[in-house]
Structure formats: structure tokens, C-alpha cells
Design a protein around this motif. Structure first.
Motif, PDB file in Angstrom:
ATOM      1  N   LEU A  66      -5.659  -1.718  -1.760  1.00 34.24           N
ATOM      2  CA  LEU A  66      -5.762  -0.427  -1.081  1.00 34.24           C
ATOM      3  C   LEU A  66      -6.882   0.417  -1.681  1.00 34.24           C
ATOM      4  O   LEU A  66      -7.634   1.082  -0.966  1.00 34.24           O
ATOM      5  N   ASN A  67      -7.012   0.368  -2.993  1.00 36.30           N
ATOM      6  CA  ASN A  67      -8.051   1.142  -3.683  1.00 36.30           C
ATOM      7  C   ASN A  67      -9.449   0.564  -3.490  1.00 36.30           C
ATOM      8  O   ASN A  67     -10.441   1.278  -3.639  1.00 36.30           O
ATOM      9  N   GLN A  68      -9.520  -0.722  -3.151  1.00 39.80           N
ATOM     10  CA  GLN A  68     -10.810  -1.395  -3.025  1.00 39.80           C
ATOM     11  C   GLN A  68     -11.300  -1.489  -1.578  1.00 39.80           C
ATOM     12  O   GLN A  68     -12.447  -1.864  -1.335  1.00 39.80           O
ATOM     13  N   THR A  69     -10.425  -1.171  -0.620  1.00 39.62           N
ATOM     14  CA  THR A  69     -10.733  -1.387   0.789  1.00 39.62           C
ATOM     15  C   THR A  69     -11.040  -0.068   1.482  1.00 39.62           C
ATOM     16  O   THR A  69     -10.246   0.878   1.405  1.00 39.62           O
ATOM     17  N   PHE A  70     -12.159  -0.015   2.162  1.00 44.41           N
ATOM     18  CA  PHE A  70     -12.545   1.213   2.864  1.00 44.41           C
ATOM     19  C   PHE A  70     -11.825   1.316   4.212  1.00 44.41           C
ATOM     20  O   PHE A  70     -11.301   2.369   4.561  1.00 44.41           O
ATOM     21  N   VAL A  71     -11.811   0.210   4.956  1.00 43.96           N
ATOM     22  CA  VAL A  71     -11.150   0.195   6.266  1.00 43.96           C
ATOM     23  C   VAL A  71      -9.875  -0.632   6.150  1.00 43.96           C
ATOM     24  O   VAL A  71      -9.921  -1.822   5.841  1.00 43.96           O
ATOM     25  N   THR A  72      -8.741   0.003   6.377  1.00 43.44           N
ATOM     26  CA  THR A  72      -7.444  -0.664   6.265  1.00 43.44           C
ATOM     27  C   THR A  72      -6.867  -0.935   7.653  1.00 43.44           C
ATOM     28  O   THR A  72      -7.228  -0.256   8.624  1.00 43.44           O
ATOM     29  N   PRO A  73      -5.950  -1.920   7.760  1.00 47.24           N
ATOM     30  CA  PRO A  73      -5.423  -2.274   9.081  1.00 47.24           C
ATOM     31  C   PRO A  73      -4.588  -1.180   9.723  1.00 47.24           C
ATOM     32  O   PRO A  73      -4.472  -1.114  10.941  1.00 47.24           O
ATOM     33  N   PHE A  74      -3.978  -0.319   8.920  1.00 43.99           N
ATOM     34  CA  PHE A  74      -3.320   0.885   9.425  1.00 43.99           C
ATOM     35  C   PHE A  74      -3.351   1.950   8.337  1.00 43.99           C
ATOM     36  O   PHE A  74      -3.961   1.735   7.285  1.00 43.99           O
ATOM     37  N   ASP A  75      -2.765   3.089   8.610  1.00 41.78           N
ATOM     38  CA  ASP A  75      -2.887   4.265   7.747  1.00 41.78           C
ATOM     39  C   ASP A  75      -2.632   3.950   6.280  1.00 41.78           C
ATOM     40  O   ASP A  75      -1.652   3.293   5.924  1.00 41.78           O
ATOM     41  N   ARG A  76      -3.486   4.442   5.409  1.00 46.74           N
ATOM     42  CA  ARG A  76      -3.391   4.162   3.976  1.00 46.74           C
ATOM     43  C   ARG A  76      -2.061   4.657   3.395  1.00 46.74           C
ATOM     44  O   ARG A  76      -1.442   3.989   2.576  1.00 46.74           O
ATOM     45  N   ASP A  77      -1.645   5.855   3.807  1.00 44.04           N
ATOM     46  CA  ASP A  77      -0.377   6.397   3.312  1.00 44.04           C
ATOM     47  C   ASP A  77       0.798   5.518   3.727  1.00 44.04           C
ATOM     48  O   ASP A  77       1.765   5.361   2.976  1.00 44.04           O
ATOM     49  N   ASP A  78       0.707   4.938   4.915  1.00 44.12           N
ATOM     50  CA  ASP A  78       1.780   4.070   5.392  1.00 44.12           C
ATOM     51  C   ASP A  78       1.811   2.749   4.625  1.00 44.12           C
ATOM     52  O   ASP A  78       2.883   2.189   4.386  1.00 44.12           O
ATOM     53  N   ILE A  79       0.640   2.246   4.263  1.00 44.91           N
ATOM     54  CA  ILE A  79       0.580   1.038   3.431  1.00 44.91           C
ATOM     55  C   ILE A  79       1.247   1.312   2.086  1.00 44.91           C
ATOM     56  O   ILE A  79       2.062   0.510   1.599  1.00 44.91           O
ATOM     57  N   TYR A  80       0.910   2.445   1.499  1.00 43.65           N
ATOM     58  CA  TYR A  80       1.513   2.827   0.215  1.00 43.65           C
ATOM     59  C   TYR A  80       3.025   2.992   0.357  1.00 43.65           C
ATOM     60  O   TYR A  80       3.791   2.515  -0.497  1.00 43.65           O
ATOM     61  N   MET A  81       3.468   3.658   1.412  1.00 48.69           N
ATOM     62  CA  MET A  81       4.897   3.893   1.637  1.00 48.69           C
ATOM     63  C   MET A  81       5.649   2.573   1.785  1.00 48.69           C
ATOM     64  O   MET A  81       6.721   2.387   1.200  1.00 48.69           O
ATOM     65  N   LEU A  82       5.090   1.649   2.564  1.00 48.12           N
ATOM     66  CA  LEU A  82       5.752   0.371   2.789  1.00 48.12           C
ATOM     67  C   LEU A  82       5.805  -0.459   1.512  1.00 48.12           C
ATOM     68  O   LEU A  82       6.840  -1.038   1.172  1.00 48.12           O
ATOM     69  N   ALA A  83       4.695  -0.503   0.782  1.00 45.98           N
ATOM     70  CA  ALA A  83       4.668  -1.266  -0.474  1.00 45.98           C
ATOM     71  C   ALA A  83       5.675  -0.706  -1.475  1.00 45.98           C
ATOM     72  O   ALA A  83       6.380  -1.466  -2.150  1.00 45.98           O
TER      73      ALA A  83
END
Length: 206
Positions: A66-83
């Protein structure tokens, strides 16, 4: 048909799927621990700790990505929340297993098996759902069923607490068992948070 500008990089999806597989392992180890002898339970708890470390590493990989990727498949906050929610599921199961050993619990009340069965089913459903994040297809049944399971877990938890207070006269044993069943209940709540996170992501992407 909605045009999707999702990156071709599938690393996040692979990592979420791997993380969910560790939950299946953890919930099954909990099931094995219920009727195990003291010695066997210690060995199973070691395996649970190993599974928890692998789950932690999967979470760390997601965060690093997440910290290394500029374009994520969906919202960054949602990736963090799910993880984070996936990580919580494993942490609570690991804590419950550890307490069974540390507190030297003998036979557990039968209703504890009901709690663990809910966790096993929730873990299976979660592992089946994670790969479908790629397409966002057929996810509604998943989060509806996990929410139903969490309601079932709540009822089982309340009945189990009542049983403990009715039947356990030793206050120390009562406190030990209460803490274990509370950790299992927290694990069920964490699985619901995973399902809610998936629902949030799917609704945003629809």
C-alpha cells in the motif's frame, strides 16, 4: 456496462486471499484444540502461533504494498480497513487458543464448540470471498451470511455466559472461561467487520 480502470496488478487480491487462508487454518486449529489433551493442546497452540505469524506477515505485505503503490485497485483507506480486520480475526483466535493453554483449562463447556463452528464457517466464507474482490461478483451472499453467523454467535455467547454463571462455582475458573469465550466472541465480531469492509468496497465499486 461500467468501464473499470482497475490496475492489472493483482498483488493486493493475492495477498488478501492468502491472509484469509490463514484464518481457515486458525479456526480449524481451534476446533482441534477443544477436545485435545493438555499435551496435544500445547502442540496445536504452537501451530496456531505459527499461523498467526504468517497472517501477520501477510498483513505487513499488504501494508508495504500500500505504501509503495501509487494506483490501488480500490480506495486506500478501504484496503487498510480490510487488512486490519482480517488481522484482528486471527489475533483474537490466537489469543483464545493461547489462554486455553496458559490457564490450563481442562474440559471446555460444550457451547464453546458452537462458537468455534461459527468461526470455522465464517473463515471458509471469507476465504471463498477474497478472490472475488477482483471482479466484485457474487459478494452480497457472503456478507449477508457472515452477518447472520455473527448474530448466531451473539446468541450462543449470551447463552454460554449464562451457563457459566449458573454452573461454575469456582470464581477463578469462571473468570478464565469467561475471558476465553469473550475472545471467541471478539473473533466473530471481527469476521463481521471483514464482511462489512467487503460490502463497503463492493458498493463503492458498483
Amino acid at each position: 456496462m461500467r468501464l473499470r480502470l482497475t490496475p492489472r496488478d493483482t498483488t493486493f487480491f493475492d495477498l488478501f486471499a492468502a491472509s484469509a487462508q490463514h484464518l481457515v487454518t486458525g479456526s480449524n486449529l481451534l476446533g482441534e484444540m477443544l477436545g485435545a489433551s493438555s499435551a496435544a493442546r500445547k502442540e496445536l497452540n504452537k501451530r496456531m502461533s505459527e499461523a498467526e505469524h504468517l497472517a501477520d506477515e501477510a498483513t505487513h505485505q499488504i501494508m508495504r504494498r500500500l505504501n509503495q503503490t501509487f494506483v490501488t485497485p480500490f480506495d486506500r483507506d478501504d484496503i487498510y480497513m480490510l487488512a486490519s480486520a482480517l488481522d484482528d480475526c486471527m489475533d483474537f483466535m490466537d489469543e483464545a487458543a493461547d489462554l486455553m493453554v496458559l490457564y490450563k483449562i481442562g474440559e471446555l463447556p460444550p457451547r464453546v464448540a458452537d462458537q468455534v463452528q461459527v468461526l470455522q464457517r465464517a473463515a471458509e466464507l471469507t476465504a471463498e470471498a477474497m478472490p472475488r474482490l477482483r471482479s466484485m461478483d457474487s459478494l452480497a451472499e457472503y456478507w449477508v451470511e457472515v452477518n447472520r453467523l455473527e448474530n448466531q454467535a451473539d446468541k450462543s455467547y449470551r447463552k454460554l455466559l449464562a451457563q457459566l454463571f449458573d454452573e461454575i462455582s469456582d470464581p477463578i475458573l469462571l473468570l478464565k472461561l469467561k475471558e476465553i469465550v469473550e475472545k471467541l466472541e471478539e473473533a466473530a465480531d471481527a469476521f463481521e467487520k471483514v464482511a462489512n469492509a467487503v460490502e463497503t468496497i463492493a458498493l463503492k465499486e458498483s
